[in-house]
Design a protein around this motif. Structure first.
Motif, PDB file in Angstrom:
ATOM      1  N   THR A   1       0.952  -1.205   0.229  1.00 42.03           N
ATOM      2  CA  THR A   1      -0.130   0.050  -0.059  1.00 42.03           C
ATOM      3  C   THR A   1       0.591   1.236   0.031  1.00 42.03           C
ATOM      4  N   GLU A   2       1.757   1.441   0.854  1.00 40.55           N
ATOM      5  CA  GLU A   2       2.638   2.428   0.838  1.00 40.55           C
ATOM      6  C   GLU A   2       3.543   2.528  -0.527  1.00 40.55           C
ATOM      7  N   ALA A   3       3.941   1.583  -1.123  1.00 40.80           N
ATOM      8  CA  ALA A   3       4.588   1.631  -2.459  1.00 40.80           C
ATOM      9  C   ALA A   3       3.498   2.032  -3.243  1.00 40.80           C
ATOM     10  N   ALA A   4       2.539   1.582  -3.394  1.00 37.48           N
ATOM     11  CA  ALA A   4       1.487   2.193  -4.407  1.00 37.48           C
ATOM     12  C   ALA A   4       1.237   3.718  -4.246  1.00 37.48           C
ATOM     13  N   LEU A   5       0.972   4.085  -2.978  1.00 39.19           N
ATOM     14  CA  LEU A   5       0.848   5.627  -2.553  1.00 39.19           C
ATOM     15  C   LEU A   5       1.964   6.331  -3.205  1.00 39.19           C
ATOM     16  N   SER A   6       3.285   5.930  -2.861  1.00 37.21           N
ATOM     17  CA  SER A   6       4.567   6.475  -3.367  1.00 37.21           C
ATOM     18  C   SER A   6       4.708   6.581  -4.774  1.00 37.21           C
ATOM     19  N   ASP A   7       4.401   5.394  -5.641  1.00 33.14           N
ATOM     20  CA  ASP A   7       4.333   5.606  -6.919  1.00 33.14           C
ATOM     21  C   ASP A   7       3.179   6.686  -7.559  1.00 33.14           C
ATOM     22  N   ARG A   8       1.898   6.750  -7.005  1.00 36.48           N
ATOM     23  CA  ARG A   8       1.162   7.620  -7.312  1.00 36.48           C
ATOM     24  C   ARG A   8       1.731   8.976  -7.075  1.00 36.48           C
ATOM     25  N   ALA A   9       2.178   9.405  -6.031  1.00 38.46           N
ATOM     26  CA  ALA A   9       2.886  10.525  -5.659  1.00 38.46           C
ATOM     27  C   ALA A   9       3.809  10.930  -6.705  1.00 38.46           C
ATOM     28  N   GLN A  10       4.898   9.996  -6.848  1.00 32.51           N
ATOM     29  CA  GLN A  10       5.804  10.330  -7.824  1.00 32.51           C
ATOM     30  C   GLN A  10       5.358  10.557  -9.145  1.00 32.51           C
ATOM     31  N   ALA A  11       4.469   9.976  -9.678  1.00 30.93           N
ATOM     32  CA  ALA A  11       3.752  10.157 -10.991  1.00 30.93           C
ATOM     33  C   ALA A  11       3.320  11.527 -11.057  1.00 30.93           C
ATOM     34  N   LEU A  12       2.457  12.051 -10.041  1.00 32.79           N
ATOM     35  CA  LEU A  12       1.823  13.344 -10.093  1.00 32.79           C
ATOM     36  C   LEU A  12       2.884  14.482  -9.813  1.00 32.79           C
ATOM     37  N   ARG A  13       4.124  14.206  -9.196  1.00 32.96           N
ATOM     38  CA  ARG A  13       5.108  15.215  -9.236  1.00 32.96           C
ATOM     39  C   ARG A  13       5.578  15.375 -10.673  1.00 32.96           C
ATOM     40  N   LEU A  14       5.725  14.410 -11.571  1.00 26.91           N
ATOM     41  CA  LEU A  14       6.143  14.407 -12.970  1.00 26.91           C
ATOM     42  C   LEU A  14       5.201  15.215 -14.042  1.00 26.91           C
ATOM     43  N   THR A  15       3.932  14.844 -13.432  1.00 20.52           N
ATOM     44  CA  THR A  15       2.697  15.471 -14.235  1.00 20.52           C
ATOM     45  C   THR A  15       1.802  15.720 -13.575  1.00 20.52           C
ATOM     46  N   SER A  16       1.730  16.888 -13.212  1.00 23.10           N
ATOM     47  CA  SER A  16       0.544  17.513 -11.997  1.00 23.10           C
ATOM     48  C   SER A  16      -0.706  17.697 -12.683  1.00 23.10           C
ATOM     49  N   VAL A  17      -2.018  17.335 -12.191  1.00 28.56           N
ATOM     50  CA  VAL A  17      -3.160  17.551 -12.716  1.00 28.56           C
ATOM     51  C   VAL A  17      -3.991  17.967 -11.424  1.00 28.56           C
ATOM     52  N   SER A  18      -5.272  18.515 -11.858  1.00 32.51           N
ATOM     53  CA  SER A  18      -6.102  18.841 -11.047  1.00 32.51           C
ATOM     54  C   SER A  18      -6.589  17.825  -9.904  1.00 32.51           C
ATOM     55  N   ARG A  19      -6.989  18.035  -8.998  1.00 34.44           N
ATOM     56  CA  ARG A  19      -7.730  17.069  -7.949  1.00 34.44           C
ATOM     57  C   ARG A  19      -8.749  16.200  -8.560  1.00 34.44           C
TER      58      ARG A  19
ATOM     59  N   LEU B   1       2.436  -3.626 -13.164  1.00 35.18           N
ATOM     60  CA  LEU B   1       1.305  -3.285 -12.245  1.00 35.18           C
ATOM     61  C   LEU B   1       1.803  -2.396 -11.033  1.00 35.18           C
ATOM     62  N   PRO B   2       2.986  -2.931 -10.276  1.00 41.45           N
ATOM     63  CA  PRO B   2       3.066  -2.153  -9.134  1.00 41.45           C
ATOM     64  C   PRO B   2       3.286  -0.677  -9.161  1.00 41.45           C
ATOM     65  N   ARG B   3       3.893  -0.476 -10.420  1.00 43.14           N
ATOM     66  CA  ARG B   3       4.144   0.984 -10.823  1.00 43.14           C
ATOM     67  C   ARG B   3       3.185   1.544 -12.012  1.00 43.14           C
ATOM     68  N   VAL B   4       2.084   1.427 -11.722  1.00 43.38           N
ATOM     69  CA  VAL B   4       1.064   1.529 -12.691  1.00 43.38           C
ATOM     70  C   VAL B   4       0.977   3.129 -12.874  1.00 43.38           C
ATOM     71  N   TRP B   5       1.194   3.985 -11.804  1.00 38.23           N
ATOM     72  CA  TRP B   5       0.788   5.312 -11.833  1.00 38.23           C
ATOM     73  C   TRP B   5       2.272   6.022 -12.655  1.00 38.23           C
ATOM     74  N   THR B   6       3.476   5.488 -12.454  1.00 35.23           N
ATOM     75  CA  THR B   6       4.412   6.211 -13.189  1.00 35.23           C
ATOM     76  C   THR B   6       4.838   5.558 -14.355  1.00 35.23           C
ATOM     77  N   ARG B   7       4.432   4.253 -14.393  1.00 31.28           N
ATOM     78  CA  ARG B   7       4.755   3.423 -15.779  1.00 31.28           C
ATOM     79  C   ARG B   7       3.896   3.696 -16.819  1.00 31.28           C
ATOM     80  N   HIS B   8       2.409   3.794 -16.412  1.00 35.66           N
ATOM     81  CA  HIS B   8       1.497   3.850 -17.339  1.00 35.66           C
ATOM     82  C   HIS B   8       0.868   5.313 -17.378  1.00 35.66           C
ATOM     83  N   VAL B   9       0.287   5.628 -16.038  1.00 33.32           N
ATOM     84  CA  VAL B   9      -0.325   7.053 -16.162  1.00 33.32           C
ATOM     85  C   VAL B   9       0.083   8.206 -16.403  1.00 33.32           C
ATOM     86  N   ALA B  10       1.457   8.512 -16.055  1.00 37.03           N
ATOM     87  CA  ALA B  10       2.333   9.519 -16.027  1.00 37.03           C
ATOM     88  C   ALA B  10       2.964   9.537 -17.525  1.00 37.03           C
TER      89      ALA B  10
END
Length: 232
Positions: free
Chosen positions: A17-35, A63-72
């Protein structure tokens, strides 16, 4: 062992869970979006993780890095498109970049994102993701060659990610490029070789931008592409 032990941090690192939250935070630092956009993206990711158990939407190892690998990775295309509202994504698969782009464009009046995906199971996922995240999306469960000419008029951006080598990709995207759309294609570090090969049959006006999310990744921005000779 209690019910939470499987998610507890061990001596070697953080919990999943912590790793997923960290991945999400890292992705949104790279590419910021609205809430609001972040909420839409979270809904897409949650559905993808659910459907991934039965349909191979993304490479399991990613999949464990879905936010940085795919979303960002997908989000970085949006600034390159300016104020474009009409977008077509070819071979949308698990929704990258198409669903992610639509999550951002949902805040633009008149946005219209078309996802072309021939795999009916993946198309079903795309429809459900668009529904729950309330995205301005149309899903076409068809081969690209069958629908491209019909839907090309008025499209401003045509995108694709890991769909085909560039010579073939230009063939697929040509109906859109011929009507003035700009191509945004997520590619790997061999894009120069692909351009060299494509130049044998295409006159290409393009530029390359390095990926924000992948050291070896490149974004190929195609302003125009004209076949050097008619297809046989």
């Amino acid at each position: 062992m209690n019910a939470n032990d499987s998610n507890a941090a061990g001596p070697s690192g953080p919990s999943s869970t912590e790793a997923a939250l960290s991945d999400r935070a890292q992705a949104l630092r790279l590419t910021s979006v609205s809430r609001e956009t972040e909420d839409r993206l979270a809904a897409i990711v949650a559905l993808l993780e659910k459907w991934q158990r039965t349909i191979n939407l993304v490479a399991p190892a990613s999949l464990p890095r879905v936010w940085t690998r795919h979303v960002a990775d997908s989000l970085q295309l949006v600034p390159l498109a300016g104020e474009a509202r009409r977008w077509v994504d070819l071979g949308s698969g698990g929704g990258f970049p198409g669903l992610v782009v639509a999550a951002v464009l949902a805040e633009r009046a008149g946005a219209d994102v078309t996802l072309v995906e021939s795999d009916t199971r993946k198309a079903a996922f795309l429809r459900e993701a668009a529904r729950i995240a309330e995205l301005p999306v149309t899903v076409l469960p068809a081969r690209i060659e069958q629908v491209a000419a019909r839907i090309a008029a008025g499209v401003e951006i045509v995108s694709a990610r890991a769909l085909a080598p560039l010579p073939r990709l230009l063939e697929l995207a040509h109906p859109f490029l011929a009507q003035g759309a700009v191509g945004l294609f997520l590619k790997g570090q061999d894009v120069d070789n692909e351009l060299t090969e494509s130049a044998k049959s295409w006159r290409i006006n393009s530029r390359i931008q390095e990926s924000l999310t992948d050291r070896g990744g490149r974004i190929l921005i195609v302003e125009a592409a004209t076949p050097l000779k008619p297809a046989s």
